[in-house]
Write a protein that holds these residues in place. Structure first.
Motif, mmCIF file in Angstrom:
data_model
loop_
_atom_site.group_PDB
_atom_site.id
_atom_site.type_symbol
_atom_site.label_atom_id
_atom_site.label_comp_id
_atom_site.label_asym_id
_atom_site.label_seq_id
_atom_site.Cartn_x
_atom_site.Cartn_y
_atom_site.Cartn_z
ATOM 1 N N GLU A 93 -47.607 37.472 -86.508
ATOM 2 C CA GLU A 93 -48.586 37.423 -85.413
ATOM 3 C C GLU A 93 -48.053 36.603 -84.236
ATOM 4 O OE1 GLU A 93 -51.096 39.218 -85.139
ATOM 5 O OE2 GLU A 93 -51.675 39.844 -87.150
ATOM 6 N N MET A 94 -47.280 35.580 -84.510
ATOM 7 C CA MET A 94 -46.650 34.811 -83.428
ATOM 8 C C MET A 94 -45.735 35.710 -82.608
ATOM 9 S SD MET A 94 -47.404 31.480 -83.083
ATOM 10 C CE MET A 94 -46.026 30.361 -82.815
ATOM 11 N N GLY A 95 -45.005 36.579 -83.294
ATOM 12 C CA GLY A 95 -44.151 37.526 -82.587
ATOM 13 C C GLY A 95 -44.949 38.453 -81.694
ATOM 14 N N ARG A 96 -46.138 38.850 -82.153
ATOM 15 C CA ARG A 96 -46.995 39.719 -81.331
ATOM 16 C C ARG A 96 -47.449 39.003 -80.061
ATOM 17 N NH1 ARG A 96 -50.270 42.590 -86.418
ATOM 18 N NH2 ARG A 96 -48.561 44.020 -86.939
ATOM 19 N N LYS A 97 -47.715 37.706 -80.175
ATOM 20 C CA LYS A 97 -48.091 36.928 -78.990
ATOM 21 C C LYS A 97 -46.914 36.782 -78.019
ATOM 22 C CE LYS A 97 -51.773 34.075 -80.994
ATOM 23 N NZ LYS A 97 -52.249 32.681 -81.170
ATOM 24 N N LEU A 98 -45.720 36.634 -78.581
ATOM 25 C CA LEU A 98 -44.536 36.427 -77.741
ATOM 26 C C LEU A 98 -44.065 37.711 -77.066
ATOM 27 C CD1 LEU A 98 -42.534 34.115 -80.174
ATOM 28 C CD2 LEU A 98 -43.577 33.415 -78.016
ATOM 29 N N ALA A 99 -44.544 38.857 -77.534
ATOM 30 C CA ALA A 99 -44.056 40.149 -77.029
ATOM 31 C C ALA A 99 -44.224 40.292 -75.522
ATOM 32 C CB ALA A 99 -44.768 41.295 -77.752
ATOM 33 N N THR A 100 -45.263 39.692 -74.965
ATOM 34 C CA THR A 100 -45.500 39.846 -73.522
ATOM 35 C C THR A 100 -44.375 39.237 -72.692
ATOM 36 O OG1 THR A 100 -46.801 37.805 -73.437
ATOM 37 C CG2 THR A 100 -48.000 39.842 -73.833
ATOM 38 N N LEU A 101 -43.658 38.271 -73.245
ATOM 39 C CA LEU A 101 -42.535 37.674 -72.520
ATOM 40 C C LEU A 101 -41.485 38.716 -72.154
ATOM 41 C CD1 LEU A 101 -41.985 34.498 -74.719
ATOM 42 C CD2 LEU A 101 -42.990 34.556 -72.428
ATOM 43 N N ARG A 102 -41.372 39.725 -72.989
ATOM 44 C CA ARG A 102 -40.334 40.739 -72.787
ATOM 45 C C ARG A 102 -40.538 41.503 -71.491
ATOM 46 N NH1 ARG A 102 -40.469 44.476 -77.607
ATOM 47 N NH2 ARG A 102 -38.648 45.298 -76.517
ATOM 48 N N ASP A 103 -41.794 41.586 -71.036
ATOM 49 C CA ASP A 103 -42.089 42.254 -69.770
ATOM 50 C C ASP A 103 -41.946 41.310 -68.576
ATOM 51 O OD1 ASP A 103 -42.726 44.829 -70.872
ATOM 52 O OD2 ASP A 103 -44.572 43.945 -71.628
ATOM 53 N N GLU A 104 -41.597 40.062 -68.852
ATOM 54 C CA GLU A 104 -41.383 39.075 -67.799
ATOM 55 C C GLU A 104 -39.893 38.774 -67.609
ATOM 56 O OE1 GLU A 104 -43.759 35.602 -68.661
ATOM 57 O OE2 GLU A 104 -45.390 36.834 -69.440
ATOM 58 N N GLY A 105 -39.045 39.593 -68.214
ATOM 59 C CA GLY A 105 -37.603 39.374 -68.084
ATOM 60 C C GLY A 105 -37.053 38.336 -69.036
ATOM 61 N N ILE A 106 -37.835 38.002 -70.070
ATOM 62 C CA ILE A 106 -37.423 36.961 -71.020
ATOM 63 C C ILE A 106 -37.059 37.605 -72.349
ATOM 64 C CG2 ILE A 106 -38.184 34.899 -72.268
ATOM 65 C CD1 ILE A 106 -40.099 34.426 -69.835
ATOM 66 N N MET A 107 -35.893 37.271 -72.854
ATOM 67 C CA MET A 107 -35.410 37.831 -74.118
ATOM 68 C C MET A 107 -35.831 36.932 -75.277
ATOM 69 S SD MET A 107 -31.465 38.709 -75.262
ATOM 70 C CE MET A 107 -31.228 40.001 -74.025
ATOM 71 N N LEU A 108 -36.268 37.553 -76.365
ATOM 72 C CA LEU A 108 -36.576 36.845 -77.605
ATOM 73 C C LEU A 108 -35.405 37.026 -78.559
ATOM 74 C CD1 LEU A 108 -38.602 35.327 -79.437
ATOM 75 C CD2 LEU A 108 -39.524 37.568 -80.098
ATOM 76 N N VAL A 109 -34.824 35.920 -78.979
ATOM 77 C CA VAL A 109 -33.706 35.952 -79.929
ATOM 78 C C VAL A 109 -34.089 35.097 -81.128
ATOM 79 C CG1 VAL A 109 -31.277 35.424 -80.356
ATOM 80 C CG2 VAL A 109 -31.992 36.252 -78.100
ATOM 81 N N ALA A 110 -34.184 35.708 -82.301
ATOM 82 C CA ALA A 110 -34.446 34.973 -83.533
ATOM 83 C C ALA A 110 -33.185 34.973 -84.378
ATOM 84 C CB ALA A 110 -35.610 35.603 -84.295
ATOM 85 N N SER A 111 -32.986 33.892 -85.120
ATOM 86 C CA SER A 111 -31.726 33.712 -85.829
ATOM 87 C C SER A 111 -31.978 33.154 -87.218
ATOM 88 C CB SER A 111 -30.840 32.759 -85.018
ATOM 89 O OG SER A 111 -29.681 32.407 -85.719
ATOM 90 N N GLY A 112 -31.437 33.850 -88.216
ATOM 91 C CA GLY A 112 -31.561 33.412 -89.608
ATOM 92 C C GLY A 112 -30.646 34.259 -90.461
ATOM 93 N N ASN A 113 -31.055 34.536 -91.692
ATOM 94 C CA ASN A 113 -30.340 35.462 -92.580
ATOM 95 C C ASN A 113 -31.353 36.003 -93.571
ATOM 96 O OD1 ASN A 113 -28.200 32.989 -92.133
ATOM 97 N ND2 ASN A 113 -27.199 34.983 -92.022
ATOM 98 N N VAL A 114 -31.472 37.326 -93.704
ATOM 99 C CA VAL A 114 -32.514 37.864 -94.581
ATOM 100 C C VAL A 114 -32.164 37.703 -96.055
ATOM 101 C CG1 VAL A 114 -33.361 39.460 -92.816
ATOM 102 C CG2 VAL A 114 -31.694 40.273 -94.518
#
Length: 262
Positions: A145-166
């Motif tokens: 759900e946090m990712g769903r909230k952050l999605a709007t940033l993508r339309d503002e020219g902001i990239m979301l980069v998450a980092s881990g290992n599955v």
């Protein structure tokens, strides 16, 4: 002309040695930096800032954190002086409300989960960045759900980069010689890939319920390296392409899977 919607990325970061090495993973990250639209800023979610509650870096010049031990001196001599963005940090506080987000003005910075991959994507360290912590007290569905909230940033020219290992089990890692993936690691890695585009209620998402998989707990004895993926899946609109820039399992039990949304 409206700016292109920024992609959201999950990058399997693996060993800190990737900072110094040239391999299929680091080349894939570099190619992303060269081919994707250039963001005006980056919000990065790293497995290595695992906190009680949610924080965001809010300083002008975040420090490079060398949060590892026993590696060559050249790794400790490497820094990533990307500028911070107190303005973007404050924007996240407002965007994520009513979730309380602490503005961290001195304690953290960029850990190797963030700068270790972004140094390959954007080696000039010239794009403003903030790092968002992963709240250890919340269930997996909350992170989606946090990712769903952050999605709007993508339309503002902001990239979301998450980092881990599955898949991240260092206790079973084959440190020398034999590098064949464990069957359970391969099975779980495949399970993740098969469910990247699943749609439905967050609580029912197979990757929210990843510990129900027979290889889930072996692949993730602790959750912090898996949860960042959920931020990127939450930022998917259900229609965009979801692709895999690079994949592989190192040391038997360390997945290097990367996922691109958009």
């Amino acid at each position: 002309m409206s700016a292109p919607r920024m992609p959201a990325l999950f990058l399997g970061h693996g060993s800190p040695m990737n900072v110094l090495e040239d391999n299929i993973y680091t080349r894939a990250w570099g190619e992303l930096g060269e081919t994707l639209p250039r963001p005006k800023a980056i919000v990065v979610v790293s497995a290595h800032w695992f906190t009680r509650g949610t924080g965001v870096t809010a300083m002008e010049a975040p420090k490079t954190i060398h949060d590892f031990g026993g590696f060559p001196q050249a790794l400790y001599d490497t820094h990533y002086p990307a500028p911070g963005s107190p303005e973007l940090a404050q924007h996240l506080v407002e965007l994520l409300a009513p979730v309380p987000v602490v503005l961290d003005k001195e304690a953290w910075g960029f850990d190797h989960g963030s700068w270790g991959v972004l140094i390959k994507m954007y080696p000039n360290a010239d794009i403003p960045m903030v790092q968002l912590s992963v709240d250890s007290t919340k269930p997996a569905a909350w992170h989606l759900e946090m990712g769903r909230k952050l999605a709007t940033l993508r339309d503002e020219g902001i990239m979301l980069v998450a980092s881990g290992n599955v898949v991240h089990n260092l206790r079973t890692a084959r440190w020398h010689g034999e590098n064949t993936p464990y069957p359970w690691a391969t099975s779980f890695n495949d399970f993740v890939k098969e469910n990247l585009t699943w749609q439905g209620p967050a609580e029912q998402h197979p990757l929210v319920n990843y510990l129900d998989h027979e290889g889930g707990s072996l692949s993730n004895p602790t959750p912090e390296h898996f949860l960042p993926l959920l931020y990127v899946l939450g930022a998917w609109d259900g229609k965009e392409p979801v692709s895999i820039p690079v994949d592989g399992i190192e040391m038997g039990s360390l997945s290097m899977l990367s996922v691109q949304v958009g």
